[in-house]
Design a protein around this motif. Structure first.
Motif, short mmCIF file in Angstrom:
data_model
loop_
_atom_site.label_atom_id
_atom_site.label_comp_id
_atom_site.label_asym_id
_atom_site.label_seq_id
_atom_site.Cartn_x
_atom_site.Cartn_y
_atom_site.Cartn_z
N VAL A 42 0.83 -1.20 0.00
CA VAL A 42 0.00 0.00 0.00
C VAL A 42 0.87 1.25 0.00
CG1 VAL A 42 -1.68 1.32 1.34
CG2 VAL A 42 -1.97 -1.14 1.07
N ALA A 43 1.92 1.24 0.81
CA ALA A 43 2.81 2.40 0.87
C ALA A 43 3.52 2.62 -0.46
CB ALA A 43 3.83 2.20 2.00
N VAL A 44 3.93 1.54 -1.10
CA VAL A 44 4.58 1.67 -2.41
C VAL A 44 3.62 2.26 -3.43
CG1 VAL A 44 5.55 0.35 -4.32
CG2 VAL A 44 6.25 -0.15 -2.00
N SER A 45 2.38 1.79 -3.41
CA SER A 45 1.40 2.31 -4.37
C SER A 45 1.13 3.78 -4.15
CB SER A 45 0.11 1.51 -4.26
OG SER A 45 -0.86 1.99 -5.16
N VAL A 46 0.97 4.18 -2.87
CA VAL A 46 0.73 5.60 -2.58
C VAL A 46 1.96 6.43 -2.90
CG1 VAL A 46 0.17 7.23 -0.74
CG2 VAL A 46 -1.02 5.04 -0.86
N GLY A 47 3.14 5.85 -2.65
CA GLY A 47 4.37 6.58 -2.99
C GLY A 47 4.51 6.80 -4.48
N GLU A 48 4.14 5.80 -5.28
CA GLU A 48 4.18 5.99 -6.73
C GLU A 48 3.22 7.09 -7.16
OE1 GLU A 48 3.22 2.21 -8.32
OE2 GLU A 48 5.18 1.31 -7.90
N VAL A 94 -7.75 10.38 -2.87
CA VAL A 94 -7.17 9.66 -4.00
C VAL A 94 -6.17 8.61 -3.51
CG1 VAL A 94 -5.83 9.91 -6.12
CG2 VAL A 94 -7.53 11.63 -5.52
N ALA A 95 -5.38 8.99 -2.50
CA ALA A 95 -4.39 8.05 -1.97
C ALA A 95 -5.06 6.85 -1.30
CB ALA A 95 -3.48 8.76 -0.98
N SER A 96 -6.16 7.09 -0.58
CA SER A 96 -6.85 5.98 0.07
C SER A 96 -7.46 5.01 -0.94
CB SER A 96 -7.93 6.53 1.01
OG SER A 96 -8.89 7.26 0.27
N VAL A 97 -8.02 5.55 -2.03
CA VAL A 97 -8.58 4.69 -3.07
C VAL A 97 -7.49 3.85 -3.73
CG1 VAL A 97 -9.75 4.68 -5.30
CG2 VAL A 97 -10.55 6.20 -3.49
N ARG A 98 -6.33 4.48 -4.01
CA ARG A 98 -5.24 3.74 -4.63
C ARG A 98 -4.68 2.69 -3.68
NH1 ARG A 98 -1.96 4.78 -9.07
NH2 ARG A 98 0.10 3.79 -8.99
N GLY A 99 -4.58 3.04 -2.40
CA GLY A 99 -4.10 2.07 -1.44
C GLY A 99 -5.05 0.89 -1.27
N LEU A 100 -6.37 1.17 -1.27
CA LEU A 100 -7.34 0.08 -1.17
C LEU A 100 -7.24 -0.86 -2.37
CD1 LEU A 100 -10.69 1.54 0.22
CD2 LEU A 100 -9.26 -0.24 1.20
N ARG A 101 -7.02 -0.30 -3.55
CA ARG A 101 -6.89 -1.16 -4.73
C ARG A 101 -5.65 -2.05 -4.61
NH1 ARG A 101 -6.22 1.67 -10.48
NH2 ARG A 101 -4.20 2.17 -9.53
N ASN A 140 1.49 20.18 -5.92
CA ASN A 140 1.88 20.23 -4.52
C ASN A 140 0.89 19.38 -3.72
OD1 ASN A 140 2.89 20.79 -2.02
ND2 ASN A 140 2.53 23.02 -2.11
N VAL A 141 1.35 18.23 -3.25
CA VAL A 141 0.47 17.30 -2.56
C VAL A 141 -0.03 17.89 -1.25
CG1 VAL A 141 0.36 15.02 -1.51
CG2 VAL A 141 1.58 15.33 -3.66
N ALA A 142 0.82 18.63 -0.55
CA ALA A 142 0.43 19.18 0.75
C ALA A 142 -0.72 20.17 0.64
CB ALA A 142 1.64 19.83 1.43
N ARG A 181 2.32 9.67 -5.27
CA ARG A 181 2.90 10.96 -4.83
C ARG A 181 4.02 11.39 -5.78
NH1 ARG A 181 3.01 13.23 0.32
NH2 ARG A 181 2.13 11.32 1.15
N ALA A 182 4.85 10.41 -6.20
CA ALA A 182 5.95 10.75 -7.11
C ALA A 182 5.43 11.22 -8.46
CB ALA A 182 6.86 9.53 -7.28
N ALA A 183 4.38 10.57 -8.95
CA ALA A 183 3.83 11.00 -10.23
C ALA A 183 3.26 12.41 -10.14
CB ALA A 183 2.75 10.02 -10.67
N LEU A 184 2.60 12.73 -9.00
CA LEU A 184 2.05 14.08 -8.85
C LEU A 184 3.16 15.12 -8.69
CD1 LEU A 184 -0.99 13.39 -6.50
CD2 LEU A 184 -1.03 13.82 -8.95
N ASP A 185 4.22 14.76 -7.97
CA ASP A 185 5.35 15.69 -7.84
C ASP A 185 6.01 15.94 -9.18
OD1 ASP A 185 4.83 15.89 -5.17
OD2 ASP A 185 6.33 14.38 -4.56
#
Length: 791
Positions: free
Chosen positions: A642-648, A669-676, A659-661, A650-654
């Motif tokens: 899940v962390a890897v998916s959310v990190g990918e 969006v991160a929770s949906v991607r992590g659930l998948r 600005n993610v913050a 975040r990196a794509a958005l950066d």
């Protein structure tokens, strides 16, 4: 294929109705090889539903001996007017005709020799078609061997003879032309052309010489009598003579005879290549000279009506061919009517509504016209045995079903199914609905004085036979018969009893008041009082109905008020539920659980499910320490994915400069991607568990049993070790192992859920929140309801 049915019908004993014949004999009768008959013809007979076949198998499991029952022939016995209700003499004549045309020839034990038929030597490809074509032509032939040809304008270049045979066989004119050429090569059919004074060929004929020879008459090519014959015309067959002049208007026409063919589509070039296709000879019109003894003269072998003919006397639409195909069937009780002129230059003699006219609507969405025509798309016909769940219900009208077009059969099927559904709620047992409908159809047939008196099958079935006709207010009443008991309707009896009682009471009152009235005057006064009594009853009934309508209106109004009140109460409960705070984080107006906490709970449930799948095949569930270690390992792996998916993400958005913050939608969006990612991981753990459990001893044993069972099935017994048998057995074994693995996994997961699993660590909830990047990890343990999540 159809010829095989005709052969079996001709050889059916009149007493038992069961034909015992060898496959090789059937092959000789139809002109095919023994292997082809056993592998193709016999299976087709079984699947058609027309013939019931019982077989004796030979050394290699092939069908050697056959015991056949032609179902329509047996069902027609005893049915008055049915064309297949044949007497013993008629069956004998049918067999005699078949032997004369296509008997293979044999010698009886008594020494009597049965000679070969005309086409006995015609075997191989196309032989059944040629033999069936010759049989149909013989049945259509007159005493002089001439075959009645179709009338009207003939499309294409094939000629009237080819189109006539095409309509008999149900094929194209091109195919019928090839069949005629083969029959001419064998010398069983000739097509002479009548001569004229100018030497040009006139109208062509289609002649079966064997019929004329059997009748002992002279074969002629023209329309004249034997005393008016001239020299044969050019192109005529030797031994045939024709008139020197064309047929005069005073000669009798073939249109007086009813054609036994139906229209088929033409696929040829519409150019006219034959003189008999010209406009001057476009139809065989009935002449004005009365025909005497026409029925007696047209004898020969024409004892059975062909396909598409009507079993009733000739009417205005006799002798005309339709242009609409199957959609026009049902007109005048047969398929012999269609749109267009019916009498040459008199197109208004019998107008038929076109498809652009709006027909009247009658019952359940069905359309009809006064003549019974039903517009609709062209659909293939089906036999009644091919219609599921309606064979028993519509069996009494099976003969009428065969006379319907494909579209009409579809409409009758829809109406019959709707009536069966309605009857299922009226009869004592739902499975008795087909029997009740069959009894109703039999009663309607008896009221119509037999099937042969029904001239328009489609409207009769749709608006009379399938419709319930209650004689009283009881919904179970059908023509005075109660559907639940099959006896006389008690409600109808009560109505009749009450009417008779009222009449007797009024008569007694009249006799007491005026005892000396004459009989005629008494009858008149009694009728007036009965009429007044009936009017008073009608007024009272109308008042009762008005009171009932008012009561129904009040009940509907109360129901609407109750529904509105219940809707308001439901809306109030929903508002209260929406105002509840989140049980985990305490957020206001979260309906008991906010979206973020709901996703965290789902993620935790996925992790627990994945851990149990891993435990189900790796460790002993009784060892709680090992179970806890595996669960922790699975939790770490899933959270890492899940962390890897959310990190990918975040990196794509950066990389895109987002600005993610500062983006408020990023946590969702991160929770949906992590659930998948968690769902994919849980699916992988489940697939791994199933694959491992499929290798267990139980699964392998079930696989071996399924493999052996599949190999022992009847259609694999002839070659159990062949490639097809082994492939089917392997598929069955794989399916058995997969189902066993699913069963074992379900059992073990149920057992693990019933056990007390190790409690997650206090930091698990923080890790879930941090994986989703929903809230800071330091604030997670201070949220209300965190202990509930860990529990």
């Amino acid at each position: 294929m159809q010829l095989a049915v005709v052969v079996l019908a001709s050889r059916t004993p009149w007493g038992s109705g069961v034909v015992e014949i060898r496959t090789s004999q059937v092959a000789r009768w139809v002109g095919l090889s023994r292997s082809y008959t056993a592998s193709v013809v016999v299976p087709w007979l079984r699947a058609s539903g027309v013939v019931e076949v019982e077989s004796d198998q030979g050394e290699f499991k092939e069908d050697v001996g056959l015991r056949c029952r032609v179902v329509p022939l047996l069902e027609a016995r005893g049915v008055v007017g049915h064309p297949l209700n044949l007497r013993r003499s008629e069956l004998a004549m049918m067999l005699f005709v078949m032997e004369a045309l296509m008997a293979p020839g044999w010698t009886l034990k008594s020494g009597e020799v049965i000679p070969s038929g005309l086409l006995a030597a015609r075997t191989g490809k196309g032989a059944p078609t040629d033999r069936l074509a010759l049989l149909l032509l013989v049945l259509e032939a007159r005493e002089d061997g001439r075959v009645r040809q179709c009338g009207g304008v003939v499309k294409g270049q094939r000629g009237r003879a080819a189109v006539t045979l095409a309509r008999l066989l149900g094929c194209t004119a091109a195919a019928a032309e090839r069949v005629l050429e083969r029959l001419e090569e064998w010398g069983v059919v000739v097509r002479p052309r009548a001569g004229t004074g100018s030497g040009l060929g006139q109208r062509g004929r289609l002649v079966v010489p064997a019929v004329a020879a059997a009748r002992g008459g002279q074969i002629t090519a023209g329309r004249g009598t034997p005393g008016m014959m001239g020299a044969p015309s050019e192109g005529a067959v030797a031994g045939f003579s024709g008139p020197d002049v064309a047929a005069t208007p005073s000669e009798e026409s073939e249109a007086g005879e009813k054609p036994q063919v139906s229209e088929v589509p033409e696929a040829d070039n519409p150019a006219i290549a034959d003189p008999d296709d010209a406009a001057t000879l476009h139809a065989n019109h009935a002449s004005g000279v009365p025909v005497v003894g026409e029925v007696e003269e047209v004898g020969g072998f024409s004892g059975v009506a062909g396909l598409g003919s009507s079993p009733f006397p000739e009417r205005v639409c006799v002798g005309e061919e339709p242009e609409l195909g199957e959609e026009a069937e049902g007109l005048c009780g047969s398929s012999g009517a269609g749109e267009g002129p019916l009498r040459g230059e008199q197109p208004n003699t019998f107008p038929i509504p076109s498809q652009h006219q709006q027909p009247a609507t009658a019952g359940a969405g069905h359309t009809r016209t006064g003549s019974g025509k039903v517009p609709g798309p062209r659909l293939p016909r089906r036999r009644l045995v091919q219609v599921p769940e309606l064979g028993d219900a519509l069996r009494p009208v099976g003969w009428l079903w065969d006379r319907l077009s494909g579209w009409q059969q579809q409409q009758i099927e829809t109406a019959a199914r709707a009536e069966l559904v309605r009857l299922a709620g009226l009869v004592p047992l739902p499975q008795d609905a087909p029997r009740a409908l069959a009894e109703r159809l039999e009663a309607r047939i008896a009221q119509s004085r037999g099937l042969v008196m029904i001239r328009q099958p489609y409207p009769w079935l749709l608006h009379r036979a399938l419709v319930q006709r209650p004689a009283c207010s009881d919904t179970r009443c059908d023509d005075g018969i109660s559907l639940d008991t099959g006896q006389a309707c008690e409600s109808c009896g009560n109505v009749i009893h009450l009417r008779r009682a009222h009449r007797a009471r009024l008569g007694a009152e009249l006799d007491q008041e005026q005892p000396d009235l004459p009989a005629a005057e008494r009858r008149r006064v009694l009728e007036e009082r009965l009429r007044a009594h009936t009017e008073r009853e009608a007024e009272a009934r109308e008042r009762r109905h008005a009171a009932q309508r008012a009561r129904s209106d009040r009940m509907r109004a109360a129901a609407r008020e109750r529904a509105a009140r219940e809707q308001e109460e439901a809306a109030a409960r929903e508002r209260v539920r929406q105002a509840l705070p989140c049980a985990d984080c305490g957020r206001e107006d979260a309906a008991g659980l906010c979206q973020g906490c709901g996703r965290i709970r789902e993620l935790n449930a996925l992790i627990v499910e994945a851990g149990m799948c891993q435990v189900s095949w790796t460790v002993n569930p009784r060892h709680t320490g090992e179970v806890a270690a595996v669960m922790d390992q699975v939790r770490d792996d899933v959270l890492a994915q899940v962390a890897v998916s959310v990190g990918e993400l975040r990196a794509a958005l950066d990389a895109d400069g987002v600005n993610v913050a500062d983006d408020p939608s990023f946590p969702d969006v991160a929770s949906v991607r992590g659930l998948r990612a968690a769902r994919e991981a849980a699916a992988d753990y489940r697939a791994t568990a199933l694959a491992q459990l499929a290798r267990t001893r139980h699964a392998q044993t079930e696989g071996r049993y399924a493999h052996a069972a599949e190999q022992s099935r009847s259609h694999h017994r002839h070659d159990p070790t062949g490639p097809q048998s082994l492939a089917a057995a392997a598929r069955a074994a794989e399916t058995a192992r997969t189902r066993t693995a699913e069963h074992l996994l379900t059992q073990r997961l149920t057992h693990l859920r019933e056990q007390h699993l190790p409690t997650p660590a206090a930091s698990d909830e923080e890790r879930l929140s941090e994986a989703f990047a929903c809230v800071p990890g330091s604030a997670a343990r201070d949220r209300p309801g965190a202990d509930d999540l860990r529990a």
